[in-house]
Scaffold this motif. Structure first.
Motif, PDB file in Angstrom:
ATOM      1  N   SER A 163      37.373  73.772  12.405  1.00  0.00           N
ATOM      2  CA  SER A 163      37.752  72.849  11.346  1.00  0.00           C
ATOM      3  C   SER A 163      37.260  73.325   9.983  1.00  0.00           C
ATOM      4  O   SER A 163      36.110  73.752   9.850  1.00  0.00           O
ATOM      5  CB  SER A 163      37.171  71.464  11.649  1.00  0.00           C
ATOM      6  OG  SER A 163      37.381  70.604  10.560  1.00  0.00           O
ATOM      7  N   VAL A 165      36.675  71.415   7.630  1.00  0.00           N
ATOM      8  CA  VAL A 165      35.899  70.299   7.099  1.00  0.00           C
ATOM      9  C   VAL A 165      34.627  70.142   7.924  1.00  0.00           C
ATOM     10  O   VAL A 165      34.686  70.031   9.153  1.00  0.00           O
ATOM     11  CB  VAL A 165      36.709  68.989   7.136  1.00  0.00           C
ATOM     12  CG1 VAL A 165      35.880  67.831   6.619  1.00  0.00           C
ATOM     13  CG2 VAL A 165      37.991  69.136   6.329  1.00  0.00           C
ATOM     14  N   PRO A 168      33.876  66.145  10.180  1.00  0.00           N
ATOM     15  CA  PRO A 168      34.973  65.237   9.794  1.00  0.00           C
ATOM     16  C   PRO A 168      34.779  63.813  10.297  1.00  0.00           C
ATOM     17  O   PRO A 168      35.346  62.876   9.725  1.00  0.00           O
ATOM     18  CB  PRO A 168      36.204  65.895  10.446  1.00  0.00           C
ATOM     19  CG  PRO A 168      35.659  66.766  11.532  1.00  0.00           C
ATOM     20  CD  PRO A 168      34.335  67.242  11.051  1.00  0.00           C
ATOM     21  N   TYR A 171      34.068  60.651   8.027  1.00  0.00           N
ATOM     22  CA  TYR A 171      35.079  59.966   7.217  1.00  0.00           C
ATOM     23  C   TYR A 171      35.769  58.835   7.971  1.00  0.00           C
ATOM     24  O   TYR A 171      36.474  58.029   7.364  1.00  0.00           O
ATOM     25  CB  TYR A 171      36.142  60.979   6.763  1.00  0.00           C
ATOM     26  CG  TYR A 171      35.604  62.060   5.852  1.00  0.00           C
ATOM     27  CD1 TYR A 171      35.454  61.835   4.487  1.00  0.00           C
ATOM     28  CD2 TYR A 171      35.230  63.297   6.367  1.00  0.00           C
ATOM     29  CE1 TYR A 171      34.948  62.822   3.650  1.00  0.00           C
ATOM     30  CE2 TYR A 171      34.722  64.287   5.541  1.00  0.00           C
ATOM     31  CZ  TYR A 171      34.587  64.043   4.186  1.00  0.00           C
ATOM     32  OH  TYR A 171      34.079  65.030   3.365  1.00  0.00           O
ATOM     33  N   VAL A 181      42.165  67.230  11.538  1.00  0.00           N
ATOM     34  CA  VAL A 181      42.042  67.730  10.172  1.00  0.00           C
ATOM     35  C   VAL A 181      43.311  68.493   9.824  1.00  0.00           C
ATOM     36  O   VAL A 181      43.752  69.363  10.583  1.00  0.00           O
ATOM     37  CB  VAL A 181      40.813  68.647  10.020  1.00  0.00           C
ATOM     38  CG1 VAL A 181      40.750  69.230   8.606  1.00  0.00           C
ATOM     39  CG2 VAL A 181      39.543  67.867  10.334  1.00  0.00           C
ATOM     40  N   SER A 251      42.382  70.165   2.354  1.00  0.00           N
ATOM     41  CA  SER A 251      42.261  69.578   3.693  1.00  0.00           C
ATOM     42  C   SER A 251      42.045  68.075   3.605  1.00  0.00           C
ATOM     43  O   SER A 251      41.386  67.588   2.674  1.00  0.00           O
ATOM     44  CB  SER A 251      41.101  70.214   4.468  1.00  0.00           C
ATOM     45  OG  SER A 251      41.348  71.585   4.711  1.00  0.00           O
ATOM     46  N   VAL A 253      41.445  64.466   6.336  1.00  0.00           N
ATOM     47  CA  VAL A 253      41.171  63.984   7.687  1.00  0.00           C
ATOM     48  C   VAL A 253      42.158  62.862   7.988  1.00  0.00           C
ATOM     49  O   VAL A 253      42.242  61.888   7.231  1.00  0.00           O
ATOM     50  CB  VAL A 253      39.721  63.485   7.823  1.00  0.00           C
ATOM     51  CG1 VAL A 253      39.491  62.908   9.222  1.00  0.00           C
ATOM     52  CG2 VAL A 253      38.735  64.616   7.547  1.00  0.00           C
ATOM     53  N   VAL A 271      38.992  64.588   1.496  1.00  0.00           N
ATOM     54  CA  VAL A 271      37.699  65.245   1.676  1.00  0.00           C
ATOM     55  C   VAL A 271      37.063  65.520   0.324  1.00  0.00           C
ATOM     56  O   VAL A 271      37.720  66.028  -0.589  1.00  0.00           O
ATOM     57  CB  VAL A 271      37.866  66.567   2.470  1.00  0.00           C
ATOM     58  CG1 VAL A 271      36.545  67.305   2.598  1.00  0.00           C
ATOM     59  CG2 VAL A 271      38.470  66.252   3.834  1.00  0.00           C
TER      60      VAL A 271
END
Length: 273
Positions: A163, A165, A168, A171, A181, A251, A253, A271
């Protein structure tokens, strides 16, 4: 069928309004000129449609296309038309025959050139396959080289699939919800849910064109589910990206909300940069 044979179809069943589209020299299928609805077609439909059309093809797929009018005529929305073009892999030599069936519903026949003739497409087009043969270790490689190369390739794939991120899950509104993601690419017409995510969470989706919602901070946006080659996706994604100034490489989520086990909404989390 020769080219003249395709245009002869315009004379069949003249009670149904119809028109053809083919590419003029120097144009492409995503040019604005290809999005216009002929005024004669609009008049002959006697006001059956004003704001949208639903295109259907012989293998059962359909696309909702919203319309808008300006001083130059009635046009299909760019996002909707581009999605139709991409989904059907339209090529420069293709010919489209549009026939108004009832109210907003319009049949679209797609003809592709085969040598000197044109054949109607009756099954969903498949994307071109990219051959990527597995590399072989050279015969002069030292013992264990092939095993090392295989392990390196696996590690590389793991890095690529990781990922973009960090954490994730932070979030999510509900940590129990499925999520994925999404890193934006150049093509953002629709938001796809890949098979890995579907299988991991056992996701279920409503039928083609069933209603879903994008949930964003302080607002909701309606969309529909589209099923293309057994892959579910949500339309209106380009409008969301444009409104929030999201670009290629960004990116987000995507948290999926479910009701009775069926996905009904996508909660989009931006993000922090």
């Amino acid at each position: 069928m020769a080219l003249n044979g395709v245009f002869d179809l315009l004379q069949e069943n003249v009670k149904k309004p119809r028109f053809c589209k083919s590419l003029p020299l120097g144009e492409n299928w995503k040019s604005k000129s290809m999005r216009i609805i002929p005024e004669e077609f609009v008049r002959s439909a006697h006001g059956a449609f004003e704001h949208r059309l639903v295109f259907s093809v012989s293998w059962g797929n359909s696309w909702q296309v919203w319309l808008h009018r300006d001083k130059n005529g009635l046009f299909m929305e760019e996002e909707d038309w581009n999605e139709f073009v991409d989904d059907n892999l339209l090529c420069p030599d293709d010919i489209l025959l549009f026939t108004h069936e009832d109210t907003t519903f319009t049949e679209v026949r797609i003809y592709k050139k085969d040598y000197r003739f044109f054949k109607q497409v009756i099954t969903a087009p498949l994307p071109p396959q990219v051959l990527n043969p597995k590399p072989k270790a050279p015969s002069s490689a030292p013992p264990g080289f092939a095993r090392f190369a295989s392990a390196s390739a696996s590690a590389s794939r793991a890095r690529q699939s990781s990922s973009p991120v960090q954490n994730p899950e932070q979030y999510l509104v509900n940590p129990q919800n499925p999520y994925f993601v999404k890193t934006l690419s150049k093509k953002i017409d629709v938001l796809y849910v890949n098979q890995e995510v579907i299988q991991r969470y056992g996701l279920k989706f409503g039928p083609h064109l069933s209603l879903v919602r994008y949930l964003l901070p302080g607002e909701k946006h309606e969309a529909v589910i589209k099923i293309y080659r057994n892959a579910p996706c949500f339309n209106r994604w380009a409008a969301i990206c444009k409104k929030y100034n999201k670009k290629e490489g960004d990116s987000v989520v995507c948290e999926l909300e479910r009701s009775s086990g069926v996905v009904t909404a996508v909660r989009v989390h931006f993000v922090d940069e």
